[in-house]
Write an enzyme that holds these catalytic residues in place. Sequence first.
Site, PDB file in Angstrom:
ATOM      1  N   HIS A  17       0.843  -1.200   0.000  1.00 50.87           N
ATOM      2  CA  HIS A  17       0.000   0.000   0.000  1.00 50.87           C
ATOM      3  C   HIS A  17       0.875   1.246   0.000  1.00 50.87           C
ATOM      4  O   HIS A  17       2.112   1.152  -0.102  1.00 50.87           O
ATOM      5  CB  HIS A  17      -0.988  -0.017   1.184  1.00 50.87           C
ATOM      6  CG  HIS A  17      -0.342  -0.128   2.529  1.00 50.87           C
ATOM      7  ND1 HIS A  17       0.512   0.828   3.035  1.00 50.87           N
ATOM      8  CD2 HIS A  17      -0.398  -1.108   3.461  1.00 50.87           C
ATOM      9  CE1 HIS A  17       0.923   0.460   4.227  1.00 50.87           C
ATOM     10  NE2 HIS A  17       0.407  -0.720   4.521  1.00 50.87           N
ATOM     11  N   HIS A  20       4.100   1.436   2.200  1.00 48.31           N
ATOM     12  CA  HIS A  20       5.272   0.717   1.693  1.00 48.31           C
ATOM     13  C   HIS A  20       5.942   1.516   0.579  1.00 48.31           C
ATOM     14  O   HIS A  20       7.168   1.648   0.531  1.00 48.31           O
ATOM     15  CB  HIS A  20       4.879  -0.654   1.141  1.00 48.31           C
ATOM     16  CG  HIS A  20       4.166  -1.535   2.129  1.00 48.31           C
ATOM     17  ND1 HIS A  20       2.866  -1.928   1.948  1.00 48.31           N
ATOM     18  CD2 HIS A  20       4.571  -2.081   3.292  1.00 48.31           C
ATOM     19  CE1 HIS A  20       2.506  -2.702   2.966  1.00 48.31           C
ATOM     20  NE2 HIS A  20       3.521  -2.804   3.799  1.00 48.31           N
ATOM     21  N   CYS A 125      -0.142 -10.575  21.445  1.00 49.14           N
ATOM     22  CA  CYS A 125      -0.996 -10.279  20.291  1.00 49.14           C
ATOM     23  C   CYS A 125      -0.504 -11.095  19.103  1.00 49.14           C
ATOM     24  O   CYS A 125       0.609 -10.891  18.635  1.00 49.14           O
ATOM     25  CB  CYS A 125      -0.961  -8.792  19.930  1.00 49.14           C
ATOM     26  SG  CYS A 125      -1.852  -8.467  18.373  1.00 49.14           S
ATOM     27  N   CYS A 128       0.487  -8.839  16.067  1.00 51.81           N
ATOM     28  CA  CYS A 128       1.790  -8.175  16.212  1.00 51.81           C
ATOM     29  C   CYS A 128       2.910  -9.198  16.281  1.00 51.81           C
ATOM     30  O   CYS A 128       4.069  -8.866  16.092  1.00 51.81           O
ATOM     31  CB  CYS A 128       1.862  -7.365  17.503  1.00 51.81           C
ATOM     32  SG  CYS A 128       0.812  -5.915  17.578  1.00 51.81           S
ATOM     33  N   CYS A 143      -5.032  -5.299  22.245  1.00 44.44           N
ATOM     34  CA  CYS A 143      -3.836  -4.761  21.586  1.00 44.44           C
ATOM     35  C   CYS A 143      -4.089  -3.293  21.229  1.00 44.44           C
ATOM     36  O   CYS A 143      -5.118  -2.988  20.622  1.00 44.44           O
ATOM     37  CB  CYS A 143      -3.544  -5.557  20.322  1.00 44.44           C
ATOM     38  SG  CYS A 143      -2.269  -4.780  19.308  1.00 44.44           S
ATOM     39  N   HIS A 146      -4.064  -3.336  17.224  1.00 48.83           N
ATOM     40  CA  HIS A 146      -5.059  -4.122  16.486  1.00 48.83           C
ATOM     41  C   HIS A 146      -6.426  -4.184  17.156  1.00 48.83           C
ATOM     42  O   HIS A 146      -7.387  -4.658  16.560  1.00 48.83           O
ATOM     43  CB  HIS A 146      -4.531  -5.539  16.266  1.00 48.83           C
ATOM     44  CG  HIS A 146      -3.311  -5.582  15.394  1.00 48.83           C
ATOM     45  ND1 HIS A 146      -2.040  -5.795  15.900  1.00 48.83           N
ATOM     46  CD2 HIS A 146      -3.168  -5.371  14.069  1.00 48.83           C
ATOM     47  CE1 HIS A 146      -1.171  -5.738  14.896  1.00 48.83           C
ATOM     48  NE2 HIS A 146      -1.827  -5.477  13.793  1.00 48.83           N
ATOM     49  N   LYS A 313     -11.735  16.764   0.324  1.00 49.09           N
ATOM     50  CA  LYS A 313     -12.442  16.757  -0.956  1.00 49.09           C
ATOM     51  C   LYS A 313     -11.620  15.977  -1.974  1.00 49.09           C
ATOM     52  O   LYS A 313     -10.399  15.934  -1.922  1.00 49.09           O
ATOM     53  CB  LYS A 313     -12.729  18.172  -1.423  1.00 49.09           C
ATOM     54  CG  LYS A 313     -11.533  19.046  -1.767  1.00 49.09           C
ATOM     55  CD  LYS A 313     -12.068  20.391  -2.216  1.00 49.09           C
ATOM     56  CE  LYS A 313     -11.073  21.452  -2.562  1.00 49.09           C
ATOM     57  NZ  LYS A 313      -9.717  21.281  -2.747  1.00 49.09           N
ATOM     58  N   LYS A 316     -11.490  14.579  -9.317  1.00 45.09           N
ATOM     59  CA  LYS A 316     -12.409  13.866 -10.201  1.00 45.09           C
ATOM     60  C   LYS A 316     -11.748  12.668 -10.876  1.00 45.09           C
ATOM     61  O   LYS A 316     -12.392  11.676 -11.143  1.00 45.09           O
ATOM     62  CB  LYS A 316     -13.038  14.803 -11.226  1.00 45.09           C
ATOM     63  CG  LYS A 316     -12.058  15.620 -12.047  1.00 45.09           C
ATOM     64  CD  LYS A 316     -12.851  16.596 -12.922  1.00 45.09           C
ATOM     65  CE  LYS A 316     -11.983  17.278 -13.969  1.00 45.09           C
ATOM     66  NZ  LYS A 316     -10.831  17.995 -13.430  1.00 45.09           N
TER      67      LYS A 316
HETATM   68 ZN   LIG Z   1      -1.439  -6.249  17.816  1.00 43.59          ZN
END
Ligand SMILES: [Zn+2]
Length: 517
Positions: A17, A20, A125, A128, A143, A146, A313, A316
């Site tokens: 994403h 990264h 967790c 994690c 967590c 999370h 906002k 387009k």
């Molecule tokens: Zn976690």
Amino acid sequence: MAFYVTTPIYYVNAAPHLGHAYTTIAADVMARHHRQRGEAVFFLTGTDEHGEPVADAARAAGVSPQQLADENAQRFKALAPQIEASNDFFIRTTDAPHMAKVQEVLSRVRDNGFVYEGTFEGWYCPRCADFKAENEIDEGNRCPIHHIELTRESEQNYFFKLSAFQEQLLELYERRDDFVSPRSRYNEALSFIRSGLRDVPLTRHRLTWGVPVPWDSEHVFYVWFDALLNYYTALSYAPQPSGAALAGARAGAGAPAQALDLTQEFWPANYHLIAKDILRFHAVYWPALLMAAEIELPHHLFVHGYLLMQGEKMSKSLGNVLDPFAVIERFGADALRFYLLREVPFGQDGSVSTASFEQRYESELANELGNLASRTTAMVVRYRGGSLPAGDVDGELARDFAGLVQRVCAHVDAAELTAALDEIWQRVRRLNRYVEQQAPWRLAQAEDGAARLDLVLRTLAEGLRSVAVLLWPYMPASAERVLDALGAPDSALDGAELGAGSVEQVRQLEPLFPKAG
Ligand SMILES: [Zn+2]
């Protein structure tokens, strides 16, 4: 001179994403900049593939952990060329040579007396892959990251004697106040150390998806230690970097083809770039582990902020989510690289949005840089048939460019990538003002304007060349198009000074950043 920069290795359970892409782009800018300085550069990224979350996800998908890791690692490997990242190697923690080196280093830590057997009990967790200290557990034993309920786990473990390094870490932070930056992150790490370090589990019992512990077959190493060591292990089996990513004539010739051990040349790392969520592992555990293994510490850890996407906002053409892949497809990777390092001061948190992306694209890339490049090349072609006579540049501009290269270098040395870009961009604007002030189209009409017009066009072309060389780490493809049109493809930094190069033959350049329409 050698320069070694790393991104964190990305956990294969997530999809690539914007976050990264952001870290990788920043590391790439640093790598390219140092290649321009003629240094030997090694730029490392890769994937973190062990640990319980991968094993759990594989089980749920009905495949083996290795199959899942193979599949997901490819998505991260594919990200690098999409964002024009020039990484020299892509490490996977399932690489056999990495695993062997992890075993070797951690056995040395044990031989040095920093590993012991004990029982660990705590709140864990699974997402994690980490135990939580009492003071970092949210209400209802959840967590803090999370928000899932933690499990109480107790297991027979081997421990790393982190507490033995309290004094040495305090000394390190005392001696090297640039070990972690920005300053707020240095302070955060230091106060964690001062609060008192507890020993931490080095292994996990009865998990199988990890690097086996050589002295006890019922254990694998805790995924964090396996992962951190990638920065060191990669150099022991990666091939020699080619240096081929430097544009133009200087690109590294004659690099040996066979794999050499690069540790001698590149360790310790100059910069580990990370996001703040993994600060403690890098700023505390990592230097302690290296001390325990008698390995030299990295020079700098730079912690960048988060890119915040608030409900602003929307544009387009891009909708309301800044999806790096959509931006690249429509506007090119250079535009994304420029925007991320321009919009949010590197090291701070900041908002990004599709609307602000489009605004910068139009006002800065299309109208400022794109227009400067188009009209400079067009005027040389129109008024001088594409040929510029040799000579000096305008002293007024030379003064405004004086010291620019040194200032850019100083900023990049401190990982101040936004400040360096701003220095360059001020000169892009200065050149546009110069066009307006000198009005070459009027000089072309004036009876005695020929010599002045030569000077103005030469200064513009040379100024455009100078900023293009400096922009190359940020926008490699666009900078190369400009330099190519100016017949001056060399992007080495020692020729970046205004007046250091010579532009003789110029071609008209098609718009660098076409309007979205
Ligand atoms: Zn976690």
